[in-house]
Design a protein around this motif. Structure first.
Motif, mmCIF file in Angstrom:
data_model
loop_
_atom_site.group_PDB
_atom_site.id
_atom_site.type_symbol
_atom_site.label_atom_id
_atom_site.label_comp_id
_atom_site.label_asym_id
_atom_site.label_seq_id
_atom_site.Cartn_x
_atom_site.Cartn_y
_atom_site.Cartn_z
ATOM 1 N N GLY A 36 0.823 -1.202 0.000
ATOM 2 C CA GLY A 36 0.000 0.000 0.000
ATOM 3 C C GLY A 36 0.856 1.250 0.000
ATOM 4 O O GLY A 36 2.061 1.216 -0.309
ATOM 5 N N ARG A 37 0.200 2.390 0.318
ATOM 6 C CA ARG A 37 0.923 3.664 0.382
ATOM 7 C C ARG A 37 0.938 4.226 1.793
ATOM 8 O O ARG A 37 1.791 5.021 2.131
ATOM 9 C CB ARG A 37 0.264 4.694 -0.547
ATOM 10 N N THR A 84 3.265 7.158 3.366
ATOM 11 C CA THR A 84 2.985 7.753 4.670
ATOM 12 C C THR A 84 3.031 6.650 5.718
ATOM 13 O O THR A 84 2.356 5.624 5.571
ATOM 14 C CB THR A 84 1.590 8.404 4.676
ATOM 15 N N VAL A 85 3.848 6.849 6.747
ATOM 16 C CA VAL A 85 3.891 5.891 7.855
ATOM 17 C C VAL A 85 3.506 6.645 9.124
ATOM 18 O O VAL A 85 4.165 7.634 9.492
ATOM 19 C CB VAL A 85 5.274 5.248 8.014
ATOM 20 N N VAL A 104 13.054 11.863 4.184
ATOM 21 C CA VAL A 104 11.821 11.759 4.963
ATOM 22 C C VAL A 104 11.494 13.107 5.598
ATOM 23 O O VAL A 104 12.384 13.793 6.100
ATOM 24 C CB VAL A 104 11.977 10.683 6.070
ATOM 25 N N THR A 105 10.213 13.468 5.590
ATOM 26 C CA THR A 105 9.754 14.584 6.418
ATOM 27 C C THR A 105 8.872 14.004 7.520
ATOM 28 O O THR A 105 8.082 13.094 7.269
ATOM 29 C CB THR A 105 8.943 15.607 5.603
ATOM 30 N N VAL A 131 3.929 11.377 11.974
ATOM 31 C CA VAL A 131 3.689 10.979 10.582
ATOM 32 C C VAL A 131 4.977 11.176 9.793
ATOM 33 O O VAL A 131 5.543 12.284 9.779
ATOM 34 C CB VAL A 131 2.537 11.797 9.951
ATOM 35 N N TYR A 132 5.464 10.099 9.195
ATOM 36 C CA TYR A 132 6.662 10.155 8.347
ATOM 37 C C TYR A 132 6.216 10.046 6.890
ATOM 38 O O TYR A 132 5.419 9.174 6.543
ATOM 39 C CB TYR A 132 7.614 9.001 8.682
ATOM 40 N N ARG A 133 6.735 10.959 6.058
ATOM 41 C CA ARG A 133 6.374 10.929 4.638
ATOM 42 C C ARG A 133 7.647 10.898 3.792
ATOM 43 O O ARG A 133 8.611 11.614 4.071
ATOM 44 C CB ARG A 133 5.546 12.158 4.254
#
Ligand SMILES: [Cu+2]
Lengths: 452, 486
Positions: A36-37, A84-85, A104-105, A131-133
């Protein structure tokens, strides 16, 4: 000399059972994991089982609000996707995640040393999230792990694999066709010191919360060695078995002659692990998610073939094993006509039968030596054995019961097996019990035998 | 009663068929399709053909010194067979070459068991290991039973490092392993195996990993068969209970010579006739192609082999004294090359253990062997290239080695020429190389412009420049560069 425990013996018998139903057994064409994303991971405490019959208190990551697992969920994404994690935390310590090889942001939580952290969980206080993106810019094999107190938290289990598949080429590791594979297997290798886990568990029982100062990491001395969170022979059991609820991933490679087998090695711990592939060399095509190639080349023209590759902490290695065909053994690995009637019709311009993948120049050549009688040999080790009864692929034979407690014959399809294991041989133990640790058995079955 | 007898009579042939193996033979037996070439130690006539020993039937040997294993010296009362019958030695290893009357066949015979070796600090070490008995006819080998005899060749137990196995591309190696058992730990009754580490396209039956196949029991023989098709540096070891048997010393060198040897190839202004790999596809076994820029790059003048291994004396002591083994706290304090710590590494001779039995046959320097078996160090002439087959079978430690004063070119790794899939030369020059257990590289030391003198190859894990508590020695050896040959 062999030392084992009753618990160990019980597990070996379970292994027998797992292999008896071979056509439906453990091999998988692709790596297990979450796709997934967007992924929500929750850091939680739980226990895992080790092959010596012990259990170990761990910190790990669960998918969504689920039970934690060791290692964390393998995140399988596609090149170019925005990922997105979301990290939540039920542990009494702050946690975070870093994704080496990605830009990563992070938002939410509090600023830690390496990245933003989710504070320690406190009873009655609503949990925060970070939230890590990042964009999965490059296909390849990567890892992720805690960026907070990583020496302790990675030891405790906050580590996992990240696989980025090339867009439009799901059966390649990278965008170059030289990375194509028929079957792929993840080898996330870690180690643990059960004494540290006990010390931390005792300290966390106190009402004041975990006393991290009571855990002396300078005395870390791992005695358990894992592949995908399991010790041998649990590595060979089915995935998602009920009796290993926090260790869902197995590592039981199974494939056919001639298959291109991709090994994705992820060194998730703090120590070196030289990994040896019996049976055939592997071609190392990539490290840390980058093909080994000269500037301007699309193909891995700097790939290196080897029979042992050292897994270096924090590094990943992608390697293509084989293909194994039994080529140039000097005898027919499928047996002579009196043993196993079969034909070998080489494809034009090739030495191989296009269907069975047999090496035809050795067709019908007999085994050049006489083997000792059954009473002069010992099959298997401590009841674990995969000898099919003959030297020949696809030909089963009589094998004395390998485990006195069981009269069943393993490997009923006449497959042949090779051990893929740490060549720091000490690591073939689980907390001083041989055999265990960082090992798996790869099983080759004849073309025509279905692999799940 | 009649009925009962009749039943017995009817059953008897069936029972006999079940009890009799398909091929009746003893459990100890050698399999070698051609007789072994010998040195003709007595100088007698071998007839029209070569001098050879038939290990299955010594009476059929052409070497007059090999026909009767029963001859006893009237003075000493000991058998003279091993004085009168000597198989050919490999000029590099000083060990039996295994050459037979068929140039495509090499036969070696080894035993496995236990023994004692000497550490460089003078201490005695109990080991598991192998011993080369290629020169023993089958009758003597079988007659030795579980315990080896008193005569010259079969005296003593395990050697460390294990016998070096060598063959050439195109040669088939028949390697007979006979398990003679542990003399000091008979309670263990362990099987053993040979694992040819890195054999391409292997089959489990000859891979020696007992979970995929089987181990060999005490008092029996197993002949491994390897049709060697690819040159390179491999290694071999017992794979039974590997964490224990390998720490205990069941480790040896193994390399395969290329088919290309003997052909003259000029590279960099020098002409070579010996090579680490088949680096010229037009000459070797690779498909015909255009002239290869790597042709001759692995050429050398002198070749030797070095294997890293290390012992934990506590583990060995526990195994010797029937105590529980502590895998978790395994800690090596004797770091060695070819089974010796410095300065034993530079002693060209065969070392004996505290009981006077040959225990460590291999120095860590190139040497020459004359017809009498006398060894002398072999210097490298300035300008020559030395090829080192460098491998590690350490069970716990990781070692980096350097050669002070001579750059190291790594031309092969994992028994493969360092050439990328599209033909790029991926060899490299370095000052050090790190090996984990189970890894090997081919190193070429080019002494062009290197002043004559003694150079040290040693581990840069400096704590391992020691023989246990003796703060001197360990994993180190010497390379002597002499003046250029005129
Ligand atoms: Cu052994």
């Amino acid at each position: 000399m062999i030392q084992t425990t009753q618990q160990g013996r019980r597990l070996f018998i379970l292994l027998l059972g797992a292999l008896l139903v071979l056509p439906a057994a453990p091999g998988r064409a692709t790596v297990l994991g979450a796709t997934g994303r967007t992924f929500t991971l929750t850091a939680r405490a739980d226990t895992i089982s080790t092959g010596d019959g012990d259990s170990m208190w761990m910190w790990g990551l669960g998918l969504g609000g689920g039970r934690m697992q060791y290692p964390g969920p393998t995140l399988i994404v596609t090149e170019g996707d925005s990922i997105t994690v979301i990290l939540r935390n039920q542990l009494p310590v702050p946690v975070s995640l870093v994704f080496p090889g990605h830009s990563v942001t992070a938002s939410g939580g509090t600023q830690g040393m390496l990245t933003r952290e989710v504070p320690a969980a406190r009873p009655g206080v609503p949990g925060q999230a970070v939230v890590y993106r990042f964009t999965a810019t490059h296909p390849g094999t990567f890892s992720y792990h805690s960026g907070t107190l990583p020496d302790l938290e990675v030891e405790m289990g906050l580590v996992g694999a990240l696989i980025v598949r090339p867009r439009g080429s799901p059966n390649q590791a990278y965008n170059d066709p030289a990375s194509a594979f028929d079957r792929e297997f993840l080898y996330l290798v870690t180690e643990a010191d059960p004494v540290l886990h006990q010390q931390l568990a005792f300290s966390c029982l106190s009402a004041a919360g975990c006393d991290l100062a009571s855990v002396d990491l300078t005395r870390r001395h791992p005695t358990d060695w894992f592949v995908n969170g399991r010790t041998f022979p649990d590595t060979m059991m089915d995935p998602f078995v009920a009796y290993l609820p926090t260790q869902p991933y197995n590592c039981a490679p199974m494939f056919h002659p001639g298959d291109r087998v991709l090994i994705r090695w992820v060194a998730g711990g703090a120590d070196l692990h030289p990994f040896h592939t019996h049976g055939q060399n592997h071609l190392v095509i990539a490290r840390d998610g980058r093909l080994l190639r000269t500037p301007g080349s699309a193909a891995p023209d700097l790939a290196v073939s080897d029979y042992t590759t050292t897994n270096v902490p924090g590094e990943t290695v992608d390697a293509l094993w084989g293909p194994w065909t039994g080529e140039r053994l000097g005898w027919d690995v499928y047996g002579t006509q009196d043993i196993n009637p079969h034909t070998c019709n080489a494809a034009p311009g090739s030495n191989f039968d296009p269907v069975s993948r047999e090496y035809c120049p050795d067709h019908d050549k007999p085994l050049p030596v006489t083997l000792p009688s059954q009473s002069d040999v010992t099959y298997g080790v401590v009841g674990v054995g995969m000898w099919g009864g003959t030297p020949y692929l696809g030909v089963s034979g009589d094998v004395p019961p390998i485990n006195p407690a069981s009269s069943t014959q393993m490997n009923v399809v006449g497959g042949i097996s090779f051990m893929w294991h740490s060549h720091a041989e000490r690591e073939l133990t689980t907390n001083n019990i041989f055999i265990g640790g960082m090992a798996t058995m790869a099983l080759i079955v004849p073309v025509g035998t279905a692999i799940p | 009663m009649q009925t009962s007898i009749r039943w017995t009579m009817r059953l008897a042939p069936v029972v006999a068929a079940l009890l009799t193996p398909p091929v009746a033979r003893a459990a100890v037996f050698i399999q070698c399709p051609a007789p072994l070439l010998t040195q003709n130690a007595t100088g007698g006539s071998c007839g029209a053909g070569p001098c050879y020993l038939d290990p299955k039937n010594p009476a059929a040997s052409s070497d007059p010194g090999c026909v009767d294993p029963e001859v006893v010296d009237p003075v000493t009362g000991k058998p003279t067979f091993f004085d009168t019958c000597k198989v050919r030695l490999d000029p590099v290893t000083g060990q039996p070459s295994g050459e037979t009357t068929d140039p495509t066949i090499v036969c070696r015979s080894i035993t496995c068991g236990d023994g004692h070796v000497n550490m460089a600090d003078g201490s005695d070490m109990y080991v598991f290991g192998f011993r080369d008995v290629t020169n023993a006819p089958e009758s003597l080998l079988a007659g030795a039973g579980f315990f080896l005899g008193e005569d010259g060749s079969l005296t003593g137990g395990a050697e460390f490092a294990a016998p070096t196995l060598v063959a050439r591309v195109g040669q088939r190696l028949y390697l007979t392993l006979t398990n003679v058992g542990f003399r000091e730990r008979p309670d263990l009754g362990d099987p053993h195996t040979v694992h040819f580490h890195g054999f391409p396209n292997a089959a489990p039956v000859f891979d020696g990993e007992p979970m995929s196949s089987f181990g060999l029991n005490m008092g029996a023989s197993l002949t491994y068969f390897y049709d060697n098709q690819y040159a390179g540096t491999y290694m071999w070891h017992c794979h039974v209970e590997a964490a224990e048997h390998m720490q205990m010393g069941m480790l040896g060198n193994l390399y395969i010579l290329p088919a290309q040897d003997g052909q003259a190839v000029t590279h960099g202004g020098q002409t070579y006739t010996r090579f680490a790999y088949d680096d010229c596809p037009t000459l070797g076994t690779l498909p015909l192609g255009t002239p290869d820029p790597m042709c001759g790059t692995t050429g050398y003048d002198v070749m030797y082999f070095l294997q890293q291994a290390s012992f934990d004396p506590v583990f060995h002591y526990n195994d010797q004294t029937y105590q529980k083994l502590d895998f978790a706290n395994m800690r090596d304090t004797y770091a060695m090359l070819n089974g010796r710590g410095y300065p034993d590494t530079v002693n060209p001779g065969v070392m004996v253990n505290s009981a006077g039995a040959p225990s460590q046959p291999l120095p860590a320097i190139p040497f020459t062997v004359d017809a009498q078996g006398v060894r002398a160090p072999l210097a490298i002439a300035q300008g020559q290239r030395l090829l080192l087959h460098l491998s590690s079978l350490a069970t716990e430690s990781f070692f980096t080695v350097t050669v002070l004063g001579i750059p190291m070119r790594i031309v092969g790794q994992g028994a493969q020429l360092l050439r990328g899939p599209t033909g790029i030369n991926t060899s490299y020059v370095t000052g050090s190389v790190t090996l984990s257990g189970g890894e090997a590289v081919d190193v070429i030391l080019d002494t062009t412009g290197v002043p004559p003198g003694t150079y040290f190859l040693y581990t840069t894990n400096l704590n391992h420049l020691s023989n246990d508590a003796e703060d001197f020695g360990g994993m180190m050896t010497e390379i002597v560069v002499a003046s250029a040959a005129q």
